[in-house]
Design a protein around this motif. Structure first.
Motif, mmCIF file in Angstrom:
data_model
loop_
_atom_site.group_PDB
_atom_site.id
_atom_site.type_symbol
_atom_site.label_atom_id
_atom_site.label_comp_id
_atom_site.label_asym_id
_atom_site.label_seq_id
_atom_site.Cartn_x
_atom_site.Cartn_y
_atom_site.Cartn_z
ATOM 1 N N PHE A 345 0.848 -1.198 0.000
ATOM 2 C CA PHE A 345 0.000 0.000 0.000
ATOM 3 C C PHE A 345 0.878 1.241 0.000
ATOM 4 O O PHE A 345 2.068 1.189 0.331
ATOM 5 C CB PHE A 345 -0.935 0.014 1.215
ATOM 6 C CG PHE A 345 -0.229 0.174 2.541
ATOM 7 C CD1 PHE A 345 -0.103 1.420 3.141
ATOM 8 C CD2 PHE A 345 0.305 -0.932 3.206
ATOM 9 C CE1 PHE A 345 0.549 1.575 4.356
ATOM 10 C CE2 PHE A 345 0.965 -0.790 4.415
ATOM 11 C CZ PHE A 345 1.081 0.470 4.991
ATOM 12 N N ASP A 346 0.270 2.357 -0.378
ATOM 13 C CA ASP A 346 0.950 3.655 -0.403
ATOM 14 C C ASP A 346 0.726 4.330 0.951
ATOM 15 O O ASP A 346 -0.406 4.708 1.269
ATOM 16 C CB ASP A 346 0.357 4.507 -1.536
ATOM 17 C CG ASP A 346 0.969 5.898 -1.623
ATOM 18 O OD1 ASP A 346 1.536 6.373 -0.621
ATOM 19 O OD2 ASP A 346 0.863 6.513 -2.703
ATOM 20 N N ALA A 350 -2.658 6.130 2.266
ATOM 21 C CA ALA A 350 -3.352 5.411 3.330
ATOM 22 C C ALA A 350 -3.627 6.322 4.523
ATOM 23 O O ALA A 350 -4.673 6.211 5.175
ATOM 24 C CB ALA A 350 -2.531 4.199 3.771
ATOM 25 N N LYS A 455 -9.635 6.407 -4.034
ATOM 26 C CA LYS A 455 -8.305 5.804 -4.144
ATOM 27 C C LYS A 455 -7.587 5.807 -2.806
ATOM 28 O O LYS A 455 -6.929 4.826 -2.428
ATOM 29 C CB LYS A 455 -7.480 6.551 -5.193
ATOM 30 C CG LYS A 455 -7.998 6.388 -6.618
ATOM 31 C CD LYS A 455 -7.188 7.221 -7.597
ATOM 32 C CE LYS A 455 -7.746 7.103 -9.008
ATOM 33 N NZ LYS A 455 -6.994 7.975 -9.954
ATOM 34 N N ASP A 456 -7.695 6.917 -2.081
ATOM 35 C CA ASP A 456 -7.052 7.002 -0.770
ATOM 36 C C ASP A 456 -7.669 6.003 0.211
ATOM 37 O O ASP A 456 -6.957 5.358 0.987
ATOM 38 C CB ASP A 456 -7.172 8.417 -0.202
ATOM 39 C CG ASP A 456 -6.296 9.420 -0.929
ATOM 40 O OD1 ASP A 456 -5.366 8.988 -1.642
ATOM 41 O OD2 ASP A 456 -6.536 10.640 -0.786
ATOM 42 N N GLU A 459 -6.351 2.564 -0.438
ATOM 43 C CA GLU A 459 -4.996 2.369 0.080
ATOM 44 C C GLU A 459 -5.017 2.129 1.579
ATOM 45 O O GLU A 459 -4.229 1.343 2.123
ATOM 46 C CB GLU A 459 -4.111 3.571 -0.250
ATOM 47 C CG GLU A 459 -3.782 3.701 -1.728
ATOM 48 C CD GLU A 459 -3.138 2.450 -2.294
ATOM 49 O OE1 GLU A 459 -2.136 1.981 -1.709
ATOM 50 O OE2 GLU A 459 -3.658 1.925 -3.290
ATOM 51 N N LYS A 462 -6.111 -1.411 2.193
ATOM 52 C CA LYS A 462 -4.999 -2.320 1.888
ATOM 53 C C LYS A 462 -3.933 -2.292 2.988
ATOM 54 O O LYS A 462 -3.081 -3.183 3.044
ATOM 55 C CB LYS A 462 -4.361 -1.942 0.557
ATOM 56 C CG LYS A 462 -5.236 -2.292 -0.653
ATOM 57 C CD LYS A 462 -4.847 -1.515 -1.901
ATOM 58 C CE LYS A 462 -3.410 -1.741 -2.317
ATOM 59 N NZ LYS A 462 -3.090 -0.967 -3.535
ATOM 60 N N SER A 463 -3.968 -1.290 3.842
ATOM 61 C CA SER A 463 -2.960 -1.178 4.905
ATOM 62 C C SER A 463 -3.364 -1.917 6.183
ATOM 63 O O SER A 463 -2.580 -1.999 7.129
ATOM 64 C CB SER A 463 -2.714 0.292 5.245
ATOM 65 O OG SER A 463 -3.790 0.833 6.023
#
Length: 464
Positions: A345-346, A350, A455-456, A459, A462-463
């Motif tokens: 993840f970014d 995130a 999108k944020d 992320e 995904k974290s």
């Protein structure tokens, strides 16, 4: 003549040493007895984990009596080539193999089209969740364990071959196709015929249903209510598909500590309930299971007719009940796979997504940090979620469970699975990727998220 007196300090020390020397064996014995009497948490935990791991990986609960003696599944398994087995999603534990065999696999020197190789893998207990018994070099019996569905491998040697990962659902496993390959499905046919709508079905009908499940799915309720297909899949009032298989995605058996309900649909019970139910009524192990809710012939016509809520065996023959405690403990000890910042993840995105998760997106109203579900009775009605209630209505609670979000990145990124089986979110996998899932929530609950905010938020998911 001058008398010499020992110092009081010396005498005291001597008394202590003498007393300790005399009392030490008895003191140690008393301490050991006291420890056994009161119990030791650390030692007990270690024993439960060791026992639970062995049960989870290798215990069939005596289910060979069903899969082998009734269905003849050993004939189908014994004829599989390694290539066939891997295509069905069966996984191979590389750590159960010798370095020589691993080297041969890496060098392409193992014949993946030879059923004899599959038998060799079974003899080495290398096929996750499949236990074979051999006699005179021939495969005589086959049974299945928890690890069949709820473990996978890291693919470190080859796709489908690697280090075992307990508790992570096998998204490639085609359970239905494996069962459908059994030579004699008549016991399954007779069970399903107990539902009025299935009175005229035959083995070919059952095979079609089993083959409709696809990879990474299983339909436990089919053997309770006989409902094979969801007539209308509805999201936010829109019919998105019809006659969809009633099978749901195999859930993870890790990251569950602290949760109440554990399955996709609500009301079933905790992990230990599901372990007992699956071991006795799905794996068909030899054990005891009680749930009088199955007596409701309207909701569970098959279970009511077959008395699946009143399964009882002699305690001396029960191969399930004594193992539930250790199995439960081991599963609750399994942590979810941890995402890697910058890889899975970014981190910057995130961080922004975390603000949305607790704020504008309102995800935290149900998925409470750090459980990522609700403390307490963690379920909601289909109407509240604005989706169809087909799967919810098949459960005692007639609701959907607030699922644990930990480890979503594994599915989103397609780790430890074939590329075609990645993603798939919600109980029936109706959303192919997290963006579809977030879009749906955005529309259903009028969140007003922009494309960048979505999108944020993804992320951040995904974290977890």
């Amino acid at each position: 003549m001058k008398l010499r007196y020992a110092s009081p300090l010396f005498l005291a020390a001597a008394v202590v040493l003498l007393t300790t020397a005399v009392a030490s064996p008895r003191a140690k014995h008393d301490a050991a007895t006291e420890s056994r009497f009161l119990g030791d948490a650390e030692e007990n935990a270690k024993q439960l984990i060791d026992q639970g791991r062995k049960i989870f990986r290798f215990d069939t609960y005596g289910d060979e009596a069903f899969w082998t003696d009734k269905l003849g599944i050993q004939q189908a398994v014994g004829s599989l080539t390694p290539r066939d087995a891997l295509a069905l999603g069966l996984k191979v534990d590389a750590e159960a193999l010798s370095p020589r065999i691993v080297e041969a696999i890496n060098g392409g020197k193992v014949n993946l089209d030879d059923p004899a190789v599959t038998l060799q893998l079974l003899e080495q207990n290398a096929v996750l969740g499949v236990v074979g018994s051999f006699e005179g070099g021939s495969l005589r019996k086959v049974g299945f364990t928890c690890a069949l569905c709820h473990s996978t491998v890291d693919d470190s040697v080859a796709p489908g071959i690697g280090k075992r990962i307990d508790g992570l659902a096998n998204r490639d496993l085609n359970v239905g196709a494996i069962i459908a390959a059994a030579p004699d499905l008549q016991p399954v046919v007779e069970l399903l015929r107990l539902a009025p709508q299935n009175s005229g079905i035959g083995a070919d009908d059952v095979r079609k249903v089993l083959e409709s499940w696809g990879p990474g799915k299983f339909d436990a309720e089919l053997f309770l209510d006989g409902k094979a297909f969801n007539p209308k899949q509805v999201t936010n009032g829109v019919v998105t598909a019809t006659n969809v298989s009633g099978a749901v995605l195999i859930p993870n058996a890790q990251g569950l500590s602290g949760h109440n309900l554990h399955t996709w649909t609500g009301g079933w019970g905790t992990v230990t309930y599901w372990n007992a139910f699956v071991a006795v009524n799905e794996l068909h192990g030899i054990g005891t299971f009680f749930d009088e809710r199955f007596d409701d012939a309207n909701q569970f016509p098959i279970a009511a007719a077959a008395k699946l809520g009143h399964v009882s065996v002699d305690p001396d023959e029960d191969q399930v009940t004594s193992k539930l405690a250790a199995l439960h403990f081991y599963q609750l000890a399994l942590p979810a796979v941890q995402p890697r910042p910058g890889t899975d993840f970014d981190p910057a995105a995130a961080a922004r997504g975390g603000e949305l998760f607790s704020g504008k997106a309102n995800c935290n109203s149900c998925h409470h940090k750090p459980l990522w579900t609700e403390p307490g009775w963690n379920q909601h009605s289909a109407d509240e979620l604005k989706i169809d209630g087909f799967e919810a209505d098949r459960a005692p609670g007639r609701a959907y469970r607030t699922m644990n979000l930990a480890g979503l990145f594994v599915r989103e990124r397609g780790l430890f699975m074939s590329p075609q089986n990645k993603g798939r979110f919600y109980h029936d996998g109706r959303f192919k990727e997290l963006l579809e899932l977030v879009d749906s929530y955005n529309e259903r609950f009028h969140l007003g998220l922009s494309d960048d905010e979505k999108k944020d938020l993804i992320e951040y998911l995904k974290s977890l």
